[in-house]
Design a protein around this motif. Sequence first.
Motif, short mmCIF file in Angstrom:
data_model
loop_
_atom_site.label_atom_id
_atom_site.label_comp_id
_atom_site.label_asym_id
_atom_site.label_seq_id
_atom_site.Cartn_x
_atom_site.Cartn_y
_atom_site.Cartn_z
N GLY A 12 0.79 -1.22 0.00
CA GLY A 12 0.00 0.00 0.00
C GLY A 12 0.82 1.27 0.00
O GLY A 12 0.27 2.36 0.10
N ALA A 13 2.14 1.16 -0.14
CA ALA A 13 3.02 2.32 -0.12
C ALA A 13 3.54 2.59 -1.54
O ALA A 13 3.13 1.95 -2.51
CB ALA A 13 4.18 2.10 0.84
N ALA A 14 4.45 3.56 -1.65
CA ALA A 14 5.03 3.91 -2.95
C ALA A 14 6.49 4.25 -2.75
O ALA A 14 6.93 4.62 -1.65
CB ALA A 14 4.27 5.06 -3.60
N TRP A 15 7.25 4.18 -3.84
CA TRP A 15 8.70 4.38 -3.82
C TRP A 15 9.14 4.91 -5.16
O TRP A 15 8.50 4.61 -6.20
CB TRP A 15 9.38 3.06 -3.51
N SER A 16 10.20 5.68 -5.19
CA SER A 16 10.77 6.13 -6.46
C SER A 16 12.25 6.36 -6.29
O SER A 16 12.73 6.66 -5.18
CB SER A 16 10.09 7.41 -6.95
N ALA A 17 12.99 6.24 -7.40
CA ALA A 17 14.43 6.49 -7.37
C ALA A 17 14.97 6.57 -8.79
O ALA A 17 14.51 5.83 -9.66
CB ALA A 17 15.17 5.40 -6.61
N PRO A 18 15.94 7.45 -9.01
CA PRO A 18 16.67 7.39 -10.28
C PRO A 18 17.63 6.21 -10.24
O PRO A 18 18.26 5.94 -9.20
CB PRO A 18 17.42 8.73 -10.32
N VAL A 19 17.74 5.49 -11.34
CA VAL A 19 18.62 4.32 -11.42
C VAL A 19 19.50 4.47 -12.66
O VAL A 19 18.99 4.70 -13.76
CB VAL A 19 17.81 3.00 -11.50
N ARG A 20 20.78 4.32 -12.49
CA ARG A 20 21.71 4.48 -13.60
C ARG A 20 21.60 3.32 -14.59
O ARG A 20 21.15 2.22 -14.24
CB ARG A 20 23.15 4.55 -13.07
N ALA A 21 22.05 3.55 -15.80
CA ALA A 21 22.10 2.50 -16.80
C ALA A 21 23.03 1.38 -16.35
O ALA A 21 23.98 1.60 -15.58
CB ALA A 21 22.57 3.08 -18.13
N GLY A 22 22.75 0.16 -16.83
CA GLY A 22 23.61 -0.96 -16.51
C GLY A 22 23.44 -1.50 -15.11
O GLY A 22 24.39 -2.00 -14.50
N ARG A 23 22.22 -1.41 -14.60
CA ARG A 23 21.92 -1.96 -13.27
C ARG A 23 20.84 -3.05 -13.40
O ARG A 23 19.99 -2.99 -14.28
CB ARG A 23 21.42 -0.88 -12.31
N ARG A 117 -4.24 3.98 0.62
CA ARG A 117 -3.99 4.86 -0.52
C ARG A 117 -4.04 4.05 -1.80
O ARG A 117 -3.52 2.93 -1.87
CB ARG A 117 -2.62 5.52 -0.39
N SER A 118 -4.66 4.63 -2.81
CA SER A 118 -4.68 3.98 -4.11
C SER A 118 -3.31 4.11 -4.77
O SER A 118 -2.47 4.93 -4.37
CB SER A 118 -5.74 4.62 -5.01
N SER A 183 4.32 1.62 -7.01
CA SER A 183 3.31 1.57 -5.96
C SER A 183 2.96 0.11 -5.68
O SER A 183 2.83 -0.70 -6.60
CB SER A 183 2.04 2.31 -6.38
N THR A 184 2.80 -0.21 -4.39
CA THR A 184 2.40 -1.56 -4.00
C THR A 184 0.94 -1.61 -3.53
O THR A 184 0.55 -2.50 -2.78
CB THR A 184 3.32 -2.10 -2.89
N ALA A 185 0.14 -0.62 -3.96
CA ALA A 185 -1.29 -0.63 -3.64
C ALA A 185 -1.98 -1.75 -4.40
O ALA A 185 -1.45 -2.29 -5.38
CB ALA A 185 -1.91 0.72 -4.00
N PRO A 186 -3.19 -2.13 -3.99
CA PRO A 186 -3.88 -3.25 -4.64
C PRO A 186 -4.13 -3.01 -6.13
O PRO A 186 -4.27 -1.89 -6.59
CB PRO A 186 -5.21 -3.33 -3.87
N HIS A 187 -4.18 -4.11 -6.85
CA HIS A 187 -4.51 -4.09 -8.28
C HIS A 187 -5.94 -3.56 -8.44
O HIS A 187 -6.81 -3.82 -7.60
CB HIS A 187 -4.42 -5.52 -8.83
N PRO A 188 -6.23 -2.80 -9.51
CA PRO A 188 -7.58 -2.23 -9.66
C PRO A 188 -8.70 -3.26 -9.76
O PRO A 188 -9.85 -2.94 -9.46
CB PRO A 188 -7.47 -1.41 -10.95
N LEU A 189 -8.39 -4.50 -10.14
CA LEU A 189 -9.42 -5.53 -10.24
C LEU A 189 -9.49 -6.42 -9.01
O LEU A 189 -10.27 -7.38 -8.97
CB LEU A 189 -9.19 -6.41 -11.49
N SER A 190 -8.72 -6.10 -7.99
CA SER A 190 -8.72 -6.93 -6.78
C SER A 190 -10.05 -6.80 -6.04
O SER A 190 -10.56 -5.70 -5.83
CB SER A 190 -7.58 -6.52 -5.85
N SER A 191 -10.59 -7.94 -5.63
CA SER A 191 -11.81 -7.96 -4.82
C SER A 191 -11.53 -8.47 -3.41
O SER A 191 -12.46 -8.71 -2.64
CB SER A 191 -12.87 -8.85 -5.49
#
Length: 234
Positions: A12-23, A117-118, A183-191
Amino acid sequence: MPSSYHHEIPGGAAWSAPVRAGRLVTLTALGADPNAALLLFAADRLDRLNLPDTLKSQMSACVKPPMVLMSDRGLALASVVASTLDWHDCLTGFGHDRHLARFGPSSYAEHRNEWRRSARTGLVSELAKHGLGPADLHGCVNFFSKVAIADDERASLSLVTGHAAAGDTVTLRTDQDVLMVLSTAPHPLSSADYAPTGVRVEVSPAPAVGADDASALFRAESARALEMARRAHA
């Protein structure tokens, strides 16, 4: 190869980061039926993941190894080099607030870290950290999720439960410098009841790309996208 960076994203959280090429970026499911909605941008933040082109040029309705994730300009952003699963959804998009409405109102003031959170909310929050906003949202890959045709008159799509389990992984190789937003929030079709699963992110150096690279050999379109990325960033 040991990771140079690792982070556990709670469900249910989110994350972001720049990642260099070749990783190598490896996502690992920390429980059953996770969903990891990924947005992908080039370093200039203008060129970004184009799923229609990615799918039609590689003749697929899902993302799987050894496919190349292509940008609006037709360049390779990243390649899917390994996965314990043969299907990652890229047709249904990310979840919106309306998909969580059945659980009732939720806020940080009331629920603290259990705030519901969506995916859209989490993705927009992460985009803001990089000078981006809602206009920069685009089609996502829902890693670890699979959809299938439902047995109904409309032939609608349904989420396949039990597709992924704890320990399942998918590994991307960055083919240019990118910004990853997840984002690790639920899939939109999850019931299911609201209990999203977390995902571990590990980043490590990728080995040199050789002439036998599976992504380059997959299709002529895949090879062209990789070569265009190489030339653009030589």
